[in-house]
Design a protein around this motif. Structure first.
Motif, short mmCIF file in Angstrom:
data_model
loop_
_atom_site.label_atom_id
_atom_site.label_comp_id
_atom_site.label_asym_id
_atom_site.label_seq_id
_atom_site.Cartn_x
_atom_site.Cartn_y
_atom_site.Cartn_z
N MET A 13 0.84 -1.17 0.00
CA MET A 13 0.00 0.00 0.00
C MET A 13 0.88 1.23 0.00
SD MET A 13 -3.00 0.78 2.62
CE MET A 13 -3.33 2.42 3.10
N SER A 14 0.47 2.27 -0.71
CA SER A 14 1.24 3.50 -0.75
C SER A 14 0.29 4.69 -0.72
CB SER A 14 2.13 3.53 -1.99
OG SER A 14 1.32 3.46 -3.14
N ALA A 15 0.84 5.82 -0.34
CA ALA A 15 0.03 7.03 -0.25
C ALA A 15 0.90 8.24 -0.47
CB ALA A 15 -0.64 7.12 1.11
N GLN A 16 0.34 9.25 -1.10
CA GLN A 16 1.05 10.50 -1.31
C GLN A 16 0.03 11.61 -1.46
OE1 GLN A 16 3.53 10.48 -4.76
NE2 GLN A 16 3.85 12.67 -4.75
N PRO A 17 0.27 12.75 -0.82
CA PRO A 17 -0.66 13.85 -1.03
C PRO A 17 -0.59 14.31 -2.47
CG PRO A 17 1.17 14.52 0.40
CD PRO A 17 1.34 13.07 0.09
N VAL A 18 -1.75 14.54 -3.07
CA VAL A 18 -1.81 14.99 -4.44
C VAL A 18 -1.49 16.48 -4.51
CG1 VAL A 18 -3.35 15.30 -6.41
CG2 VAL A 18 -3.46 13.22 -5.07
N HIS A 19 -1.85 17.21 -3.50
CA HIS A 19 -1.57 18.63 -3.44
C HIS A 19 -1.38 19.02 -1.98
CE1 HIS A 19 -5.65 19.26 -1.92
NE2 HIS A 19 -6.00 18.38 -2.81
N SER A 20 -0.69 20.12 -1.76
CA SER A 20 -0.54 20.57 -0.39
C SER A 20 -1.86 21.17 0.08
CB SER A 20 0.58 21.59 -0.28
OG SER A 20 0.27 22.71 -1.06
N HIS A 21 -2.04 21.24 1.37
CA HIS A 21 -3.27 21.78 1.91
C HIS A 21 -2.93 22.78 3.01
CE1 HIS A 21 -2.72 19.32 5.46
NE2 HIS A 21 -2.45 18.32 4.64
N GLU A 22 -3.86 23.64 3.28
CA GLU A 22 -3.71 24.56 4.39
C GLU A 22 -3.79 23.75 5.67
OE1 GLU A 22 -3.07 27.72 6.64
OE2 GLU A 22 -3.02 27.76 4.45
N PRO A 23 -2.73 23.70 6.48
CA PRO A 23 -2.74 22.83 7.66
C PRO A 23 -3.85 23.16 8.65
CG PRO A 23 -0.62 23.96 7.43
CD PRO A 23 -1.49 24.40 6.31
N PRO A 47 -11.72 20.63 -1.09
CA PRO A 47 -12.48 21.16 -2.22
C PRO A 47 -12.34 20.33 -3.49
CG PRO A 47 -10.68 22.65 -1.62
CD PRO A 47 -10.70 21.54 -0.61
N ASN A 48 -11.29 19.51 -3.56
CA ASN A 48 -11.07 18.64 -4.71
C ASN A 48 -11.43 17.19 -4.40
OD1 ASN A 48 -9.93 20.66 -6.45
ND2 ASN A 48 -8.12 20.60 -5.16
N GLY A 49 -12.18 16.97 -3.35
CA GLY A 49 -12.49 15.63 -2.90
C GLY A 49 -13.11 14.74 -3.97
N ASP A 50 -14.05 15.27 -4.72
CA ASP A 50 -14.69 14.46 -5.77
C ASP A 50 -13.68 14.05 -6.84
OD1 ASP A 50 -17.10 14.63 -4.46
OD2 ASP A 50 -17.84 16.29 -5.69
N ARG A 51 -12.79 14.97 -7.20
CA ARG A 51 -11.79 14.66 -8.22
C ARG A 51 -10.82 13.60 -7.69
NH1 ARG A 51 -6.76 15.93 -8.90
NH2 ARG A 51 -6.71 17.49 -7.25
N LEU A 52 -10.44 13.72 -6.43
CA LEU A 52 -9.53 12.73 -5.84
C LEU A 52 -10.18 11.36 -5.74
CD1 LEU A 52 -7.97 14.90 -3.00
CD2 LEU A 52 -6.92 14.24 -5.17
N THR A 53 -11.44 11.32 -5.36
CA THR A 53 -12.16 10.05 -5.28
C THR A 53 -12.22 9.40 -6.66
OG1 THR A 53 -13.45 10.78 -3.40
CG2 THR A 53 -14.35 8.95 -4.68
N GLU A 54 -12.53 10.19 -7.66
CA GLU A 54 -12.61 9.67 -9.03
C GLU A 54 -11.25 9.13 -9.48
OE1 GLU A 54 -13.56 11.25 -13.54
OE2 GLU A 54 -14.47 12.29 -11.84
N ALA A 55 -10.17 9.87 -9.19
CA ALA A 55 -8.83 9.42 -9.57
C ALA A 55 -8.47 8.12 -8.85
CB ALA A 55 -7.80 10.50 -9.28
N ALA A 56 -8.84 8.02 -7.59
CA ALA A 56 -8.55 6.79 -6.83
C ALA A 56 -9.31 5.61 -7.43
CB ALA A 56 -8.91 6.98 -5.37
N LEU A 57 -10.57 5.82 -7.74
CA LEU A 57 -11.38 4.74 -8.30
C LEU A 57 -10.91 4.35 -9.69
CD1 LEU A 57 -14.91 5.88 -7.10
CD2 LEU A 57 -13.56 3.95 -6.24
N ASN A 58 -10.36 5.30 -10.44
CA ASN A 58 -9.86 5.02 -11.79
C ASN A 58 -8.43 4.49 -11.80
OD1 ASN A 58 -12.22 5.88 -12.99
ND2 ASN A 58 -11.52 7.98 -13.21
N GLY A 59 -7.77 4.49 -10.64
CA GLY A 59 -6.40 4.02 -10.56
C GLY A 59 -5.38 5.01 -11.08
#
Length: 96
Positions: free
Chosen positions: A1-11, A62-74
């Motif tokens: 399993m691996s993980a990486q932030p796609v973009h930085s976020h306001e902490p 704010p990009n949650g839907d895009r990230l979910t779609e990218a995760a589901l699409n691999g």
């Protein structure tokens, strides 16, 4: 399993405390968070807060839907766990 932030976020988007996490969650999930936190042994409370902080950050992204779609699409960018742990250590963040 691996993980990486796609973009930085306001902490500070979701403060890393129970009030901040609860405020970011909707009603049903907020109650689930409080139930889990209140049932946790003192030595497990930190892990509960970290897990739910991640959930709250995802919920408020704010990009949650895009990230979910990218995760589901691999197509979501990834990294190794080792690299993620080293990034956290270099940033002075806890690694447990």
């Amino acid at each position: 399993m691996s993980a990486q932030p796609v973009h930085s976020h306001e902490p500070d988007r979701v403060p890393r405390n129970a009030d901040g996490i609860a405020a970011a969650l909707d009603g049903g999930r907020r109650m689930e968070f409080y139930r889990e936190l209140l049932a946790a042994a003192p030595e497990d409370a930190g892990a509960v807060l970290r897990r739910w902080w991640c959930e709250a950050m995802l919920d408020t992204d704010p990009n949650g839907d895009r990230l979910t779609e990218a995760a589901l699409n691999g197509t979501l960018p990834t990294t190794t766990v080792t690299a993620a742990v080293e990034r956290r250590r270099a940033a002075g963040r806890p690694v447990e």
